[in-house]
Design a protein around this motif. Structure first.
Motif, PDB file in Angstrom:
ATOM      1  N   ASP A 182      66.485  20.487  20.355  1.00  0.00           N
ATOM      2  CA  ASP A 182      66.962  21.857  20.498  1.00  0.00           C
ATOM      3  C   ASP A 182      65.972  22.842  19.876  1.00  0.00           C
ATOM      4  O   ASP A 182      65.715  23.917  20.447  1.00  0.00           O
ATOM      5  CB  ASP A 182      68.343  22.020  19.863  1.00  0.00           C
ATOM      6  N   VAL A 183      65.402  22.475  18.736  1.00  0.00           N
ATOM      7  CA  VAL A 183      64.400  23.325  18.093  1.00  0.00           C
ATOM      8  C   VAL A 183      63.137  23.382  18.942  1.00  0.00           C
ATOM      9  O   VAL A 183      62.551  24.452  19.131  1.00  0.00           O
ATOM     10  CB  VAL A 183      64.079  22.814  16.672  1.00  0.00           C
ATOM     11  N   GLN A 184      62.727  22.240  19.476  1.00  0.00           N
ATOM     12  CA  GLN A 184      61.530  22.201  20.314  1.00  0.00           C
ATOM     13  C   GLN A 184      61.692  23.100  21.540  1.00  0.00           C
ATOM     14  O   GLN A 184      60.769  23.838  21.902  1.00  0.00           O
ATOM     15  CB  GLN A 184      61.233  20.762  20.756  1.00  0.00           C
ATOM     16  N   ARG A 185      62.867  23.058  22.151  1.00  0.00           N
ATOM     17  CA  ARG A 185      63.112  23.903  23.337  1.00  0.00           C
ATOM     18  C   ARG A 185      63.037  25.382  22.981  1.00  0.00           C
ATOM     19  O   ARG A 185      62.456  26.178  23.735  1.00  0.00           O
ATOM     20  CB  ARG A 185      64.474  23.568  23.957  1.00  0.00           C
ATOM     21  N   ARG A 186      63.609  25.773  21.854  1.00  0.00           N
ATOM     22  CA  ARG A 186      63.570  27.183  21.461  1.00  0.00           C
ATOM     23  C   ARG A 186      62.153  27.644  21.154  1.00  0.00           C
ATOM     24  O   ARG A 186      61.774  28.771  21.473  1.00  0.00           O
ATOM     25  CB  ARG A 186      64.480  27.425  20.253  1.00  0.00           C
ATOM     26  N   VAL A 187      61.368  26.767  20.532  1.00  0.00           N
ATOM     27  CA  VAL A 187      59.960  27.080  20.279  1.00  0.00           C
ATOM     28  C   VAL A 187      59.231  27.304  21.592  1.00  0.00           C
ATOM     29  O   VAL A 187      58.481  28.287  21.754  1.00  0.00           O
ATOM     30  CB  VAL A 187      59.292  25.938  19.470  1.00  0.00           C
ATOM     31  N   GLN A 188      59.443  26.428  22.546  1.00  0.00           N
ATOM     32  CA  GLN A 188      58.756  26.537  23.827  1.00  0.00           C
ATOM     33  C   GLN A 188      59.220  27.755  24.622  1.00  0.00           C
ATOM     34  O   GLN A 188      58.426  28.418  25.290  1.00  0.00           O
ATOM     35  CB  GLN A 188      58.964  25.247  24.624  1.00  0.00           C
ATOM     36  N   GLU A 189      60.503  28.057  24.540  1.00  0.00           N
ATOM     37  CA  GLU A 189      61.020  29.244  25.237  1.00  0.00           C
ATOM     38  C   GLU A 189      60.393  30.514  24.680  1.00  0.00           C
ATOM     39  O   GLU A 189      60.036  31.426  25.432  1.00  0.00           O
ATOM     40  CB  GLU A 189      62.551  29.301  25.103  1.00  0.00           C
ATOM     41  N   GLU A 190      60.259  30.605  23.364  1.00  0.00           N
ATOM     42  CA  GLU A 190      59.650  31.790  22.762  1.00  0.00           C
ATOM     43  C   GLU A 190      58.176  31.880  23.120  1.00  0.00           C
ATOM     44  O   GLU A 190      57.662  32.978  23.422  1.00  0.00           O
ATOM     45  CB  GLU A 190      59.825  31.763  21.241  1.00  0.00           C
ATOM     46  N   LEU A 191      57.481  30.754  23.120  1.00  0.00           N
ATOM     47  CA  LEU A 191      56.075  30.753  23.519  1.00  0.00           C
ATOM     48  C   LEU A 191      55.919  31.195  24.978  1.00  0.00           C
ATOM     49  O   LEU A 191      55.017  31.977  25.306  1.00  0.00           O
ATOM     50  CB  LEU A 191      55.471  29.356  23.334  1.00  0.00           C
ATOM     51  N   ASP A 192      56.787  30.715  25.851  1.00  0.00           N
ATOM     52  CA  ASP A 192      56.714  31.099  27.268  1.00  0.00           C
ATOM     53  C   ASP A 192      56.963  32.590  27.444  1.00  0.00           C
ATOM     54  O   ASP A 192      56.294  33.260  28.229  1.00  0.00           O
ATOM     55  CB  ASP A 192      57.744  30.316  28.089  1.00  0.00           C
ATOM     56  N   GLU A 193      57.928  33.112  26.689  1.00  0.00           N
ATOM     57  CA  GLU A 193      58.297  34.518  26.829  1.00  0.00           C
ATOM     58  C   GLU A 193      57.216  35.446  26.283  1.00  0.00           C
ATOM     59  O   GLU A 193      56.905  36.472  26.893  1.00  0.00           O
ATOM     60  CB  GLU A 193      59.618  34.775  26.095  1.00  0.00           C
TER      61      GLU A 193
END
Length: 235
Positions: free
Chosen positions: A64-75
């Protein structure tokens, strides 16, 4: 041949050897050079490498933390370019996650020794001049008095109610006082760039956990031992 090329180069060791050859300053000598190079590897490279190894482990374990990190990087950064240090302030969750990795890992449990320059009083105790003092970094990083979830891996420890990055004076993985780690600025840069480049491009999944964060001795922890799978993120 190799020795001549080293001395004629413009790297750190070559420049140091040139200072030794000048014989102008006795502080430049082979013993000091060996000590500095040892520090560069042990205090510089090994600490950053172990922290990044732990970061991959924690990300693979906490999807879940990894997904949030990746979502913020993508955004914020997207996929067309690599993250740069100038992006840091616009990536609060990434900042919080990197700092939370350092907090949970707690690589050095104690700061390097300091010595009092005069008689003083601290916490009701009289401390004479010349006393050696060592700060308990592990206690500061794991004390529930200073952290919401002191014993859990939770980037929210570094975020306020609005999701913005929040500093915490108890976060001191590089030491405490005026003589903190001289390599802190470089380490912060390396950790941020390697971490963001890895998780922008790849997803990690924990396959097998052999040892969690290992307490090697009373003063240091070692990176966990594990196997993880790595997949390129689809564009």
């Amino acid at each position: 041949m190799a020795d001549r090329e080293l001395r004629n180069g413009d790297n750190f060791a070559a420049l140091y050897l040139k200072e030794i050859e000048k014989k102008e300053n006795p502080n430049f000598n082979m013993d000091q050079l060996m000590g500095v190079i040892f520090d560069l590897f042990v205090a510089g490279m090994e600490t950053t490498s172990s922290t990044l190894t732990t970061a991959v482990y924690l990300m693979a374990k906490h999807q879940d933390v990894q997904r949030r990190v990746q979502e913020e990087l993508d955004e914020v950064v997207g996929r067309d370019r690599l993250p740069s240090f100038s992006d840091m302030e616009r990536l609060p969750y990434v900042q919080a996650t990197i700092h939370e990795v350092q907090r949970i890992f707690s690589l050095a449990k104690f700061a390097l020794p300091h010595m009092t320059s005069e008689d003083c009083k601290l916490g009701g105790y009289d401390i004479p001049k010349g006393t050696w003092l060592m700060a308990n970094l592990d206690d500061a990083l794991k004390n529930s008095e200073y952290w919401k979830n002191a014993r859990e891996f939770d980037p929210q420890n570094f975020l306020d109610e609005d999701g913005k990055y929040k500093r915490n004076s108890a976060f001191m993985p590089f030491g405490v006082g005026k003589r903190t780690c001289a390599g802190e600025p470089m380490a912060r840069l390396e950790l941020f760039l390697f971490f963001t480049h890895l998780f922008q491009r790849f997803t990690f999944t924990l396959v097998e956990e052999y040892k969690p964060i290992v307490e090697t001795n009373p003063t240091f922890n070692a990176a966990p031992e594990y196997t993880a799978s790595v997949k390129c993120r689809p564009k």
